[in-house]
Motif scaffolding. Structure first.
Motif, PDB file in Angstrom:
ATOM      1  N   GLN A 276      -3.121 -10.570  -8.304  1.00 53.78           N
ATOM      2  CA  GLN A 276      -3.546 -10.046  -7.017  1.00 53.78           C
ATOM      3  C   GLN A 276      -2.581  -8.940  -6.590  1.00 53.78           C
ATOM      4  OE1 GLN A 276      -2.137 -13.025  -7.519  1.00 53.78           O
ATOM      5  NE2 GLN A 276      -1.220 -13.871  -5.691  1.00 53.78           N
ATOM      6  N   HIS A 277      -3.089  -7.969  -5.834  1.00 51.21           N
ATOM      7  CA  HIS A 277      -2.330  -6.783  -5.442  1.00 51.21           C
ATOM      8  C   HIS A 277      -1.896  -6.886  -3.981  1.00 51.21           C
ATOM      9  CE1 HIS A 277      -4.828  -5.463  -8.841  1.00 51.21           C
ATOM     10  NE2 HIS A 277      -3.777  -4.744  -9.162  1.00 51.21           N
ATOM     11  N   PHE A 278      -0.599  -6.628  -3.752  1.00 46.48           N
ATOM     12  CA  PHE A 278      -0.049  -6.629  -2.395  1.00 46.48           C
ATOM     13  C   PHE A 278       0.447  -5.233  -2.070  1.00 46.48           C
ATOM     14  CE2 PHE A 278       0.377 -10.961  -3.919  1.00 46.48           C
ATOM     15  CZ  PHE A 278      -0.093 -11.696  -2.845  1.00 46.48           C
ATOM     16  N   ARG A 279       0.046  -4.722  -0.894  1.00 47.40           N
ATOM     17  CA  ARG A 279       0.533  -3.411  -0.458  1.00 47.40           C
ATOM     18  C   ARG A 279       2.020  -3.516  -0.140  1.00 47.40           C
ATOM     19  NH1 ARG A 279      -4.421  -2.255   3.408  1.00 47.40           N
ATOM     20  NH2 ARG A 279      -3.066  -3.416   4.803  1.00 47.40           N
ATOM     21  N   LEU A 280       2.796  -2.594  -0.686  1.00 50.74           N
ATOM     22  CA  LEU A 280       4.240  -2.607  -0.438  1.00 50.74           C
ATOM     23  C   LEU A 280       4.564  -2.284   1.017  1.00 50.74           C
ATOM     24  CD1 LEU A 280       5.576  -0.898  -3.687  1.00 50.74           C
ATOM     25  CD2 LEU A 280       5.622  -3.328  -3.099  1.00 50.74           C
ATOM     26  N   GLU A 281       3.752  -1.489   1.641  1.00 51.92           N
ATOM     27  CA  GLU A 281       3.998  -1.054   3.022  1.00 51.92           C
ATOM     28  C   GLU A 281       3.957  -2.214   4.010  1.00 51.92           C
ATOM     29  OE1 GLU A 281       5.000   1.596   5.902  1.00 51.92           O
ATOM     30  OE2 GLU A 281       4.684   2.186   3.839  1.00 51.92           O
ATOM     31  N   ASP A 282       2.957  -3.095   3.875  1.00 46.97           N
ATOM     32  CA  ASP A 282       2.791  -4.143   4.894  1.00 46.97           C
ATOM     33  C   ASP A 282       2.570  -5.547   4.336  1.00 46.97           C
ATOM     34  OD1 ASP A 282       0.160  -4.063   3.976  1.00 46.97           O
ATOM     35  OD2 ASP A 282      -0.609  -3.054   5.756  1.00 46.97           O
ATOM     36  N   GLY A 283       2.556  -5.702   3.008  1.00 44.20           N
ATOM     37  CA  GLY A 283       2.440  -7.018   2.395  1.00 44.20           C
ATOM     38  C   GLY A 283       1.041  -7.593   2.299  1.00 44.20           C
ATOM     39  N   HIS A 284       0.020  -6.891   2.781  1.00 47.94           N
ATOM     40  CA  HIS A 284      -1.352  -7.407   2.738  1.00 47.94           C
ATOM     41  C   HIS A 284      -1.887  -7.452   1.309  1.00 47.94           C
ATOM     42  CE1 HIS A 284      -1.409  -6.606   7.101  1.00 47.94           C
ATOM     43  NE2 HIS A 284      -2.211  -7.652   7.085  1.00 47.94           N
ATOM     44  N   CYS A 285      -2.620  -8.512   0.997  1.00 50.00           N
ATOM     45  CA  CYS A 285      -3.254  -8.681  -0.303  1.00 50.00           C
ATOM     46  C   CYS A 285      -4.606  -7.959  -0.291  1.00 50.00           C
ATOM     47  CB  CYS A 285      -3.451 -10.167  -0.609  1.00 50.00           C
ATOM     48  SG  CYS A 285      -4.218 -10.492  -2.196  1.00 50.00           S
ATOM     49  N   LEU A 286      -4.856  -7.134  -1.293  1.00 49.84           N
ATOM     50  CA  LEU A 286      -6.107  -6.388  -1.342  1.00 49.84           C
ATOM     51  C   LEU A 286      -7.297  -7.270  -1.685  1.00 49.84           C
ATOM     52  CD1 LEU A 286      -5.007  -3.087  -3.131  1.00 49.84           C
ATOM     53  CD2 LEU A 286      -5.048  -3.623  -0.687  1.00 49.84           C
ATOM     54  N   GLU A 287      -7.071  -8.339  -2.435  1.00 48.77           N
ATOM     55  CA  GLU A 287      -8.173  -9.205  -2.859  1.00 48.77           C
ATOM     56  C   GLU A 287      -8.474 -10.330  -1.878  1.00 48.77           C
ATOM     57  OE1 GLU A 287      -6.659  -7.013  -6.217  1.00 48.77           O
ATOM     58  OE2 GLU A 287      -5.583  -8.401  -4.938  1.00 48.77           O
ATOM     59  N   SER A 288      -7.529 -10.683  -1.035  1.00 45.60           N
ATOM     60  CA  SER A 288      -7.714 -11.808  -0.116  1.00 45.60           C
ATOM     61  C   SER A 288      -7.010 -11.516   1.206  1.00 45.60           C
ATOM     62  CB  SER A 288      -7.147 -13.093  -0.729  1.00 45.60           C
ATOM     63  OG  SER A 288      -7.186 -14.142   0.202  1.00 45.60           O
ATOM     64  N   SER A 289      -7.792 -11.277   2.254  1.00 46.06           N
ATOM     65  CA  SER A 289      -7.204 -10.931   3.550  1.00 46.06           C
ATOM     66  C   SER A 289      -6.393 -12.083   4.153  1.00 46.06           C
ATOM     67  CB  SER A 289      -8.298 -10.495   4.528  1.00 46.06           C
ATOM     68  OG  SER A 289      -9.222 -11.549   4.738  1.00 46.06           O
ATOM     69  N   GLN A 290      -6.563 -13.297   3.643  1.00 39.79           N
ATOM     70  CA  GLN A 290      -5.799 -14.438   4.148  1.00 39.79           C
ATOM     71  C   GLN A 290      -4.376 -14.476   3.589  1.00 39.79           C
ATOM     72  OE1 GLN A 290      -8.864 -14.942   2.600  1.00 39.79           O
ATOM     73  NE2 GLN A 290     -10.060 -15.103   4.465  1.00 39.79           N
ATOM     74  N   GLN A 291      -4.122 -13.730   2.520  1.00 37.35           N
ATOM     75  CA  GLN A 291      -2.789 -13.725   1.915  1.00 37.35           C
ATOM     76  C   GLN A 291      -2.022 -12.486   2.347  1.00 37.35           C
ATOM     77  OE1 GLN A 291      -2.844 -14.211  -2.319  1.00 37.35           O
ATOM     78  NE2 GLN A 291      -4.153 -16.006  -2.226  1.00 37.35           N
ATOM     79  N   ARG A 292      -0.762 -12.728   2.672  1.00 31.83           N
ATOM     80  CA  ARG A 292       0.108 -11.624   3.077  1.00 31.83           C
ATOM     81  C   ARG A 292       1.541 -12.001   2.781  1.00 31.83           C
ATOM     82  NH1 ARG A 292       1.164  -9.143   9.077  1.00 31.83           N
ATOM     83  NH2 ARG A 292       2.444  -7.419   8.345  1.00 31.83           N
ATOM     84  N   LEU A 293       2.303 -11.045   2.298  1.00 24.28           N
ATOM     85  CA  LEU A 293       3.719 -11.254   2.060  1.00 24.28           C
ATOM     86  C   LEU A 293       4.520 -10.642   3.203  1.00 24.28           C
ATOM     87  CD1 LEU A 293       3.981 -10.338  -1.727  1.00 24.28           C
ATOM     88  CD2 LEU A 293       3.673 -12.588  -0.690  1.00 24.28           C
ATOM     89  N   ARG A 294       5.621 -11.278   3.528  1.00 19.98           N
ATOM     90  CA  ARG A 294       6.511 -10.732   4.557  1.00 19.98           C
ATOM     91  C   ARG A 294       7.176  -9.471   4.013  1.00 19.98           C
ATOM     92  NH1 ARG A 294      11.852 -13.610   7.220  1.00 19.98           N
ATOM     93  NH2 ARG A 294      12.330 -11.881   8.615  1.00 19.98           N
ATOM     94  N   VAL A 295       7.371  -8.493   4.882  1.00 25.55           N
ATOM     95  CA  VAL A 295       8.108  -7.283   4.529  1.00 25.55           C
ATOM     96  C   VAL A 295       9.296  -7.138   5.483  1.00 25.55           C
ATOM     97  CG1 VAL A 295       6.116  -6.079   3.542  1.00 25.55           C
ATOM     98  CG2 VAL A 295       6.634  -5.807   5.960  1.00 25.55           C
ATOM     99  N   TRP A 296      10.314  -6.439   5.029  1.00 22.99           N
ATOM    100  CA  TRP A 296      11.515  -6.217   5.825  1.00 22.99           C
ATOM    101  C   TRP A 296      11.759  -4.723   5.952  1.00 22.99           C
ATOM    102  CZ3 TRP A 296      10.910 -10.343   2.678  1.00 22.99           C
ATOM    103  CH2 TRP A 296      11.317 -11.595   3.137  1.00 22.99           C
ATOM    104  N   PRO A 297      12.348  -4.298   7.073  1.00 27.43           N
ATOM    105  CA  PRO A 297      12.821  -2.912   7.154  1.00 27.43           C
ATOM    106  C   PRO A 297      13.935  -2.740   6.121  1.00 27.43           C
ATOM    107  CG  PRO A 297      13.017  -4.036   9.293  1.00 27.43           C
ATOM    108  CD  PRO A 297      12.622  -5.056   8.296  1.00 27.43           C
ATOM    109  N   VAL A 298      13.923  -1.636   5.400  1.00 33.04           N
ATOM    110  CA  VAL A 298      14.916  -1.391   4.352  1.00 33.04           C
ATOM    111  C   VAL A 298      15.310   0.073   4.381  1.00 33.04           C
ATOM    112  CG1 VAL A 298      13.120  -1.031   2.592  1.00 33.04           C
ATOM    113  CG2 VAL A 298      15.428  -1.737   1.887  1.00 33.04           C
ATOM    114  N   ARG A 299      16.568   0.331   4.042  1.00 31.62           N
ATOM    115  CA  ARG A 299      17.031   1.717   3.999  1.00 31.62           C
ATOM    116  C   ARG A 299      18.207   1.847   3.038  1.00 31.62           C
ATOM    117  NH1 ARG A 299      20.183   2.363   9.832  1.00 31.62           N
ATOM    118  NH2 ARG A 299      21.978   1.058   9.286  1.00 31.62           N
ATOM    119  N   LEU A 300      18.418   3.087   2.574  1.00 29.24           N
ATOM    120  CA  LEU A 300      19.615   3.441   1.835  1.00 29.24           C
ATOM    121  C   LEU A 300      20.582   4.063   2.824  1.00 29.24           C
ATOM    122  CD1 LEU A 300      18.182   5.014  -1.440  1.00 29.24           C
ATOM    123  CD2 LEU A 300      19.436   2.866  -1.215  1.00 29.24           C
ATOM    124  N   ASN A 301      21.823   3.594   2.810  1.00 28.80           N
ATOM    125  CA  ASN A 301      22.832   4.091   3.740  1.00 28.80           C
ATOM    126  C   ASN A 301      24.143   4.253   2.976  1.00 28.80           C
ATOM    127  OD1 ASN A 301      24.262   4.822   6.017  1.00 28.80           O
ATOM    128  ND2 ASN A 301      24.366   2.742   6.844  1.00 28.80           N
TER     129      ASN A 301
END
Length: 120
Positions: free
Chosen positions: A86-111
């Motif tokens: 299954q495919h998860f959007r890196l931007e917001d964690g949403h699963c393309l095949e199942s709207s009920q599945q979502r991964l948590r995402v965190w703010p990230v940066r290079l500093n």
């Protein structure tokens, strides 16, 4: 909203690894605040090049997202879970095949050569 209120609402940042620890066009996993977080570094991508997403695959129950394949589906950067694909959007964690599945995402940066994740 005043500037001081805006500053209070900003996330605090915590260093999780160095930029040298990242692997181009692939994932690495770090431990952050009790969670496994998959970091994906896409230095040649248009716009954003660093993403932080939950390493836990909700369908299989395994911590494998960091080993997934990176791709682009309809202009969206995604990671394919290595088990059920299954495919998860890196931007917001949403699963393309199942709207009920979502991964948590965190703010990230290079500093200054360090990778930092935002604290809620």
């Amino acid at each position: 909203m005043s500037q001081s209120n805006t500053q209070q609402n900003l996330a605090a940042w915590k260093t999780v690894c160095s930029e040298q620890d990242l692997v181009s066009n692939s994932g690495v996993v770090v431990w952050f605040e009790g969670a496994q977080v998959a970091l994906f570094y896409l230095p040649e991508a248009q716009g954003r090049s660093l993403y932080a997403i939950d390493n836990h695959d909700p369908q299989s129950g395994a911590n494998v997202i960091g080993r997934g394949l990176i791709g682009n589906i309809k202009g969206e950067m995604v990671v394919a879970s290595p088990i059920y694909k299954q495919h998860f959007r890196l931007e917001d964690g949403h699963c393309l095949e199942s709207s009920q599945q979502r991964l948590r995402v965190w703010p990230v940066r290079l500093n200054s050569g360090m990778v930092e994740l935002g604290l809620d």
